[in-house]
Design an enzyme around this catalytic site. Structure first.
Site, PDB file in Angstrom:
ATOM      1  N   GLU A 435      17.128  -7.880  23.070  1.00  0.00           N
ATOM      2  CA  GLU A 435      17.509  -7.666  24.464  1.00  0.00           C
ATOM      3  C   GLU A 435      17.732  -6.182  24.734  1.00  0.00           C
ATOM      4  O   GLU A 435      18.603  -5.549  24.148  1.00  0.00           O
ATOM      5  CB  GLU A 435      18.806  -8.439  24.753  1.00  0.00           C
ATOM      6  N   ASP A 513      22.768  -9.807  23.087  1.00  0.00           N
ATOM      7  CA  ASP A 513      24.182  -9.429  23.116  1.00  0.00           C
ATOM      8  C   ASP A 513      25.084 -10.662  23.077  1.00  0.00           C
ATOM      9  O   ASP A 513      24.710 -11.745  23.541  1.00  0.00           O
ATOM     10  CB  ASP A 513      24.498  -8.639  24.391  1.00  0.00           C
ATOM     11  N   ASP A 515      27.418 -11.769  24.875  1.00  0.00           N
ATOM     12  CA  ASP A 515      28.107 -11.935  26.157  1.00  0.00           C
ATOM     13  C   ASP A 515      27.345 -12.947  27.000  1.00  0.00           C
ATOM     14  O   ASP A 515      26.378 -13.559  26.541  1.00  0.00           O
ATOM     15  CB  ASP A 515      28.255 -10.586  26.884  1.00  0.00           C
ATOM     16  N   ASP A 517      25.373 -12.634  29.678  1.00  0.00           N
ATOM     17  CA  ASP A 517      23.973 -12.283  29.936  1.00  0.00           C
ATOM     18  C   ASP A 517      23.114 -12.516  28.703  1.00  0.00           C
ATOM     19  O   ASP A 517      21.987 -13.015  28.793  1.00  0.00           O
ATOM     20  CB  ASP A 517      23.858 -10.818  30.379  1.00  0.00           C
TER      21      ASP A 517
END
Length: 652
Positions: A435, A513, A515, A517
């Site tokens: 990402e 990541d 998180d 997103d």
């Protein structure tokens, strides 16, 4: 509740238990008998014991099965069937119960008079579970008595004994998987729940209860669910399609017990662009299909085409219509019961019995023809959907060919953003789908250039759950993934099928990541693989990278942590009785926060990293989950997030 036959037939006794060979090899080569000794094999032990209870239910002798995961990760299965025979076995000169529990290939499944149809057809089931358990305790309620025997790693600790009187009937098996065999002995609740839910749909009228005594609420109540279906396969199709928009109001149901092959099929159409077919033989999920699936598809195509031609709905259509077009937006469940199934294929889950194809073809063709004539409105909706599917298929074929033609014209055909590895041996090569350009830069610098390739992905890829196929090949990130992998579409059997002859990497690692997103991007990529490159998952090529969540520091000592529990324990350890605020904690919200050396040592170094392999235990459950997470319906998605919120970490 379904009616249960109360009397025990005179011919179900010790003499029905046929002995073929002993247990010696199971502990030496467990993978030969249960597939592997990982998490899949661990759960396979549960299926073997539950299948015995289901076989009793198939004969009409059992309608209540209770499965419990106990505090120590042992499993208890209780049924109200006839109870395993306990009388003396003529040949073995010991109790039939002991023979069943300790001798491989010993069971009633080989006697056609005892079980007409059975899921556990190899007779290795419960004896294998016994061999691979530290402890197994069996209690049998039968003939007005209560019998028991206990085993240690397959060996009986004492002869079968009577421990009291009882008016119950049935069998209770409790076992603890052997830590010498299984590296991981912790059971996953959702994995067990998925299989039991499936069995309840396949066997209507049977109540199956799952209890997890490891998970209790504030009142001390253990987590539990009851799976009970009265509608069977109709309800199964509705469950799979519950997050999709229906094209027809009610599933089409087909049932036939003509001849010696009971057949059940439920099917429905929705407005999505994918087919979802799930098939079973004697409750065994036939992932690779087989003759029952071929018979269903043949009947579907022939009957629908004949109706469309006869009604004149295809007169203005200039395109050729293929079998695939009749199955777009189709969800179907096929269940057949075969007395002596012949399995073939790579994972022995493909039905080979040739007579089943004709039986399914005839049953489906007859009922479907009647349905189309009796429901002209629904029939027109289905045929119009087929025409749209044909038009979309032609557009998708052109889009696929365009992507593949560009690859040829551009020489190597590899995307410019790809940092490839020097090795050309797919068996050792890895592709990291990373990402963002920042993390991609760190990964490119930190990797081992010999066998690790990096493809940075910018932003979120297209949600393929909501897009027609030809739109997918316009998405730059998806095109880059396809060309980097080296795969093409179109096989002799299926024009949409994935051709992996030139697949360049046997490890495809999604690295995003930690998180919200990152989780969304990972789910988008997995949805694309599940819908259009499922073979990559089924061959075990797709993985998820597990970067650390925290870096804990005190002085020169640095420790990485992957969970909250790990962080708390290490902070206490480094504080060593002192103040915990003297210990520094860095939370990694993105891969870009790590320098190349840190990314290599924590997430990419094969000698230290942790990877999660993506697998599909249940295609029906996976389809339901992906359509719910990535589809249009908000309410089921919100309910899923609320239910699973305690497992998620959200950073705001």
């Amino acid at each position: 509740m379904s009616e249960v036959k109360d009397k025990v037939p005179a011919d179900y006794s010790a003499n029905n238990i046929q002995v073929l060979e002993g247990l010696e090899a199971v502990r030496k080569r467990p993978a030969m008998y249960i597939g592997d000794v990982g998490v899949k094999g661990l759960h396979h032990l549960v299926w073997e014991v539950v299948d015995n209870s289901i076989d009793e239910a198939l004969g009409g002798y059992c309608d209540d099965i209770k499965v419990s995961v106990l505090e120590d990760n042992s499993i208890e299965v209780i049924d109200n069937g006839r109870g395993i025979p306990t009388d003396m076995h003529e040949k073995e000169k010991r109790s039939a119960l002991e023979v069943v529990m300790t001798v491989l290939h010993a069971g009633g499944k080989f006697d056609k008079n005892t079980y007409k149809v059975s899921g556990g057809l190899h007779g290795v089931g419960v004896s294998c579970v016994n061999a691979l358990s530290e402890m197994l305790h069996v209690t049998v309620y039968r003939d007005g008595k209560m019998f028991e025997q206990e085993y240690e790693r397959g060996g009986p600790k004492y002869p079968v004994r009577v421990v009291g009187d009882s008016d119950r009937k049935g069998t209770t098996v409790r076992f603890l998987p052997d830590k010498q065999i299984f590296p991981i002995t912790e059971y996953n609740y959702e994995t067990i729940a998925t299989r039991l839910r499936e069995l309840s749909f396949l066997n209507p009228g049977i109540r199956i209860t799952l209890t997890d005594l490891r998970d209790k609420d504030e009142q001390g109540e253990a987590k539990h669910e009851v799976f009970f279906s009265q509608g069977g396969l109709r309800e199964f199709v509705e469950y799979i399609d519950s997050t999709r928009e229906k094209l027809i109001a009610q599933p089409i149901y087909i049932e036939s017990d003509k001849g010696e092959i009971p057949i059940q099929v439920a099917m429905s159409y929705n407005t999505s662009y994918t087919e979802n077919l799930v098939s079973y033989v004697n409750n065994i999920n036939t992932h690779e299909g087989g003759t029952h699936v071929a018979g269903f598809r043949r009947a579907l195509t022939r009957t629908l085409k004949a109706y469309a031609d006869k009604s004149g709905l295809l007169e203005k259509v200039k395109l050729d219509i293929s079998g695939d077009d009749f199955r777009e937006g189709l969800t179907s469940v096929i269940s057949v019961k075969v007395a002596e199934p012949q399995f073939e294929g790579q994972t022995k889950t493909k039905l080979g019995n040739s007579d089943v194809m004709g039986a399914v073809d005839a049953a489906v063709g007859e009922v479907l023809q009647y349905y189309l004539e009796e429901h002209p409105r629904e029939a027109k909706l289905i045929v119009n959907k087929v025409i749209l599917a044909a038009q979309a298929r032609h557009a998708a074929r052109k889009a696929r060919e365009m992507v593949q033609r560009k690859n040829v014209l551009s020489g190597t055909g590899l995307p410019g953003k790809l940092a490839d590895c020097s090795s050309t041996d797919p068996s050792i090569c890895e592709l990291y789908l990373v990402e963002g350009d920042s993390a991609g830069g760190s990964a490119k610098q930190g990797r081992n250039r010999n066998f690790q390739a990096i493809l940075p992905l910018r932003g979120k890829i297209l949600n393929v759950e909501k897009a027609q196929e030809h739109r997918i090949y316009d998405n730059e990130e998806i095109k880059n993934m396809i060309t980097a992998l080296g795969v093409t579409f179109g096989t002799p059997e299926d024009e949409k099928g994935l051709n992996m002859n030139k697949l360049r990497y046997h490890k495809i690692i999604i690295m995003t990541d930690a998180d919200v997103d990152g989780s969304h991007i990972r789910t988008l990529i997995l949805t694309f693989f599940f819908r259009y490159m499922k073979d990559l998952i089924e061959n075990g090529y797709v993985y998820i990278a597990l970067p650390p969540l925290y870096l804990v520091k005190k002085g020169r000592e640095e420790r990485y942590c992957w969970t909250e529990e790990e962080r708390e324990a290490i902070v206490k350890e480094l504080a060593a009785g002192g103040k915990e605020d003297s210990v520094g904690v860095q939370r990694y919200k993105g891969l870009g926060e790590m320098n190349p050396e840190q990314l290599w040592s924590t997430t990419m170094d094969p000698s230290k990293r942790s990877l999660k392999q993506v697998s599909i235990e249940s295609a029906a459950e996976a389809d339901h989950l992906f359509s719910m997470l990535m589809g249009d319906e908000v309410a089921p998605r919100r309910e899923f997030i609320e239910k699973n919120a305690k497992y998620a970490r959200v950073d705001i």
